[in-house]
Design a protein around this motif. Structure first.
Motif, PDB file in Angstrom:
ATOM      1  N   GLN A 222       9.055  -8.415   1.837  1.00  0.00           N
ATOM      2  CA  GLN A 222       9.917  -7.228   1.701  1.00  0.00           C
ATOM      3  C   GLN A 222      10.578  -7.150   0.326  1.00  0.00           C
ATOM      4  O   GLN A 222      11.751  -6.809   0.193  1.00  0.00           O
TER       5      GLN A 222
ATOM      6  N   THR B  81       7.118   6.013  -0.747  1.00  0.00           N
ATOM      7  CA  THR B  81       7.438   4.788  -1.480  1.00  0.00           C
ATOM      8  C   THR B  81       8.868   4.837  -2.006  1.00  0.00           C
ATOM      9  O   THR B  81       9.603   3.846  -1.925  1.00  0.00           O
TER      10      THR B  81
ATOM     11  N   ARG C 172       6.366  -6.719   7.654  1.00  0.00           N
ATOM     12  CA  ARG C 172       6.433  -5.571   6.749  1.00  0.00           C
ATOM     13  C   ARG C 172       7.330  -4.474   7.325  1.00  0.00           C
ATOM     14  O   ARG C 172       7.634  -4.462   8.522  1.00  0.00           O
TER      15      ARG C 172
ATOM     16  N   GLU D 204      -1.341  -6.159  10.871  1.00  0.00           N
ATOM     17  CA  GLU D 204      -0.135  -6.571  10.159  1.00  0.00           C
ATOM     18  C   GLU D 204       1.076  -6.515  11.087  1.00  0.00           C
ATOM     19  O   GLU D 204       1.183  -5.619  11.917  1.00  0.00           O
TER      20      GLU D 204
ATOM     21  N   THR E 131       5.012  -0.231  -1.652  1.00  0.00           N
ATOM     22  CA  THR E 131       3.755   0.292  -2.178  1.00  0.00           C
ATOM     23  C   THR E 131       3.288   1.457  -1.319  1.00  0.00           C
ATOM     24  O   THR E 131       3.391   1.407  -0.093  1.00  0.00           O
TER      25      THR E 131
ATOM     26  N   ILE F 136       8.506  -5.702  -2.491  1.00  0.00           N
ATOM     27  CA  ILE F 136       7.854  -4.593  -3.189  1.00  0.00           C
ATOM     28  C   ILE F 136       7.448  -3.510  -2.197  1.00  0.00           C
ATOM     29  O   ILE F 136       6.899  -3.801  -1.137  1.00  0.00           O
TER      30      ILE F 136
ATOM     31  N   THR G  90       6.060  -2.315   2.733  1.00  0.00           N
ATOM     32  CA  THR G  90       6.521  -3.444   1.930  1.00  0.00           C
ATOM     33  C   THR G  90       5.476  -4.549   1.978  1.00  0.00           C
ATOM     34  O   THR G  90       4.609  -4.559   2.848  1.00  0.00           O
ATOM     35  N   ASP G  91       5.614  -5.477   1.058  1.00  0.00           N
ATOM     36  CA  ASP G  91       4.846  -6.713   1.158  1.00  0.00           C
ATOM     37  C   ASP G  91       5.489  -7.551   2.270  1.00  0.00           C
ATOM     38  O   ASP G  91       6.582  -7.216   2.742  1.00  0.00           O
ATOM     39  N   PRO G  92       4.853  -8.618   2.721  1.00  0.00           N
ATOM     40  CA  PRO G  92       5.423  -9.405   3.824  1.00  0.00           C
ATOM     41  C   PRO G  92       6.817  -9.984   3.523  1.00  0.00           C
ATOM     42  O   PRO G  92       7.611 -10.185   4.437  1.00  0.00           O
TER      43      PRO G  92
END
Length: 138
Positions: A23, A126, A3, A48, A27, A25, A19-21
């Motif tokens: 990359q 964000t 992330r 994480e 949030t 999105i 980011t999501d894993p």
């Protein structure tokens, strides 16, 4: 993949986005008091994998550094000491708070909820992260 964490630094609150894993999105994650931020990041990184940090670079309208730049530089130094192997990237944060306010206004939230400064800081982080992701796509 790991992330990416982004920060909208303020002397009272730091907005954090992630980011999501993969990359894809960005949030909003949380808002933390500056005195608690390093411990917060350490705990987060136990759970994480984090590849990089993105910091909002406070600038005046003419492109010169704003008065708050010194505080963000101090935060950057703290990050480097605590996480020396994690790279840092800087993103121009002009207009992010304004965009965050516009996003909240368009969300349909009640007036009292729109005044939540934590929400503004998280959305600003964000936006910083989304901008970084968009400008660094291959």
């Amino acid at each position: 993949m790991a992330r990416i964490l982004a920060f909208d630094y303020g002397t009272k609150r730091i907005g954090i986005a992630v980011t999501d894993p993969l990359q894809i999105i960005a949030t909003g994650l949380d808002t933390v008091h500056p005195k608690d931020i390093i411990e917060y990041i350490k705990k987060y990184m136990l759970a994480e994998s984090v590849e990089a940090f993105v910091l909002g670079d406070p600038k005046q309208m003419d492109g010169t550094d704003s008065d708050s730049k010194q505080h963000v530089k101090g935060f950057s130094t703290l990050l480097k000491k605590a996480f020396p192997t994690t790279p840092q990237h800087w993103v121009d944060e002009r207009f992010t708070s304004k965009l965050a306010h516009q996003t909240i206004m368009q969300s349909g939230l009640k007036k009292m909820d729109r005044r939540d400064k934590d929400r503004v800081d998280t959305i600003a982080a964000t936006i910083i992260l989304q901008y970084f992701m968009e400008t660094n796509r291959l």
